[in-house]
Scaffold this active site. Structure first.
Site, PDB file in Angstrom:
ATOM      1  CB  VAL A  55      -0.949  -0.008   1.224  1.00 47.40           C
ATOM      2  CG1 VAL A  55      -0.198   0.284   2.510  1.00 47.40           C
ATOM      3  CG2 VAL A  55      -2.103   0.970   1.043  1.00 47.40           C
ATOM      4  CE1 TYR A  56       3.285   1.416   4.563  1.00 47.13           C
ATOM      5  CE2 TYR A  56       5.525   0.600   4.278  1.00 47.13           C
ATOM      6  CZ  TYR A  56       4.414   0.807   5.073  1.00 47.13           C
ATOM      7  OH  TYR A  56       4.445   0.395   6.384  1.00 47.13           O
TER       8      TYR A  56
END
Length: 342
Positions: A55-56
């Protein structure tokens, strides 16, 4: 660099590890070449564990890290996470078998590797049976795509349940947890760290600088240039800011930078395997690496205990995990017609 064993996995990791949340991100360091140089700089100093998540940056962090590790992959303990939303599709999140089997392939592609050393569930998923999650992760270990599995920010009771389920069903068990830990947030000393030690789990603690508050750039009554100060409520917690003033005084008296005091504290606890650094620039990384040899004597640790007693929290992190029992109103309140005692 001295190395520690990551729980009882047999994997040796550096006490300081590199978290790359900010690399490849518009809010962090969008310069890919500079981000790659930062990763190389960390590896050259002996840091051997690098942690990221799908998700980063919407996958950007994994992509940058994959490029940085070309030719150096075998020297790195590569850790990533899954479970946070990856888009609007409700099935592209959580810890279901359906999503895990898709998410791992996408991470492997972005990271340009055929295996992940430590694959972690980013947050507990109360909608999915933990047996379902462990079964899917077990298949990944047995296929060779994943070497070890872990959890992140998991309450102690959930850690125990997952260990029991793994034992009863003959599944791979979580070998690590990744909880928040800093001088300001010592709550995991009460249960999470003792439970992790009991089950031989390693811990990768995040936020040892309290999301930047322990850099000295967040002061009571003074403006700050920290971008996160505009994003998180915790930066405006008066009790937290007052505590930082006491810690700055302590660091000055000890002849230390506040950042070095904070990092050295994080790796002093015997239950901590490694503490994640989250620099945005090489300058920030070099500042932290300058404190690699700092050892906090007992008198300094005693002073820290006086300022923030063991097992206590000064303000709750915005990113911390709260279980549905606290966040779902219906789980805390009976229907109106059932509330009366008579």
């Amino acid at each position: 660099m001295r190395y520690r064993t990551l729980g009882r996995t047999g994997i040796k990791v550096s006490p300081y590890s590199l978290g790359v949340l900010l690399l490849g991100s518009a809010r962090g360091n969008p310069d890919q070449e500079d981000s790659i140089r930062l990763v190389h700089r960390a590896l050259d100093t002996g840091i051997n564990l690098v942690d990221t998540a799908d998700v980063y940056g919407g996958g950007a962090s994994e992509e940058v890290l994959g490029k940085a590790l070309i030719g150096r992959r075998d020297d790195v303990v590569l850790a990533t996470k899954m479970g946070r939303p990856m888009g609007d599709d409700p099935n592209r999140q959580g810890a279901s078998r359906r999503w895990i089997t898709t998410a791992v392939e996408e991470s492997l592609r972005r990271l340009q590797t055929d295996h992940i050393d430590l694959y972690q569930v980013h947050r507990p998923d109360p909608d999915t049976d933990v047996e379902e999650t462990l079964s899917a992760l077990t298949d990944l270990v047995r296929s060779g795509k994943v070497r070890a599995i872990g959890s992140s920010t998991m309450p102690a009771s959930d850690i125990v349940e997952a260990q029991w389920v793994a034992e009863r069903r003959g599944l791979e068990r979580f070998r690590t947890d990744q909880p928040p830990y800093s001088i300001l947030n010592r709550g995991i000393e009460r249960e999470v760290l003792p439970v992790a030690e009991r089950y031989g789990m390693g811990t990768l603690v995040w936020g040892p600088l309290a999301q930047g508050m322990l850099t000295g750039r967040a002061r009571r009554g003074q403006p700050t240039d920290l971008v996160r100060a505009d994003l998180f409520r915790v930066f405006h917690d008066e009790a937290r800011l007052a505590t930082i003033e006491q810690l700055i005084t302590l660091a000055d008296e000890a002849g230390l930078r506040l950042t070095h005091l904070a990092m050295a504290f994080a790796i002093t606890h015997p239950g901590v395997s490694t503490a994640l650094l989250g620099p945005r620039t090489q300058e920030q990384l070099d500042d932290l690496l300058a404190g690699l040899d700092v050892v906090l004597p007992d008198d300094v640790l005693d002073r820290i205990d006086e300022i923030v007693p063991p097992g206590t929290e000064v303000g709750r992190l915005d990113q911390d995990y709260l279980p549905p029992a606290l966040t779902t109103t219906a789980r805390r309140r009976r229907p109106v017609d059932e509330r009366a005692a008579a």
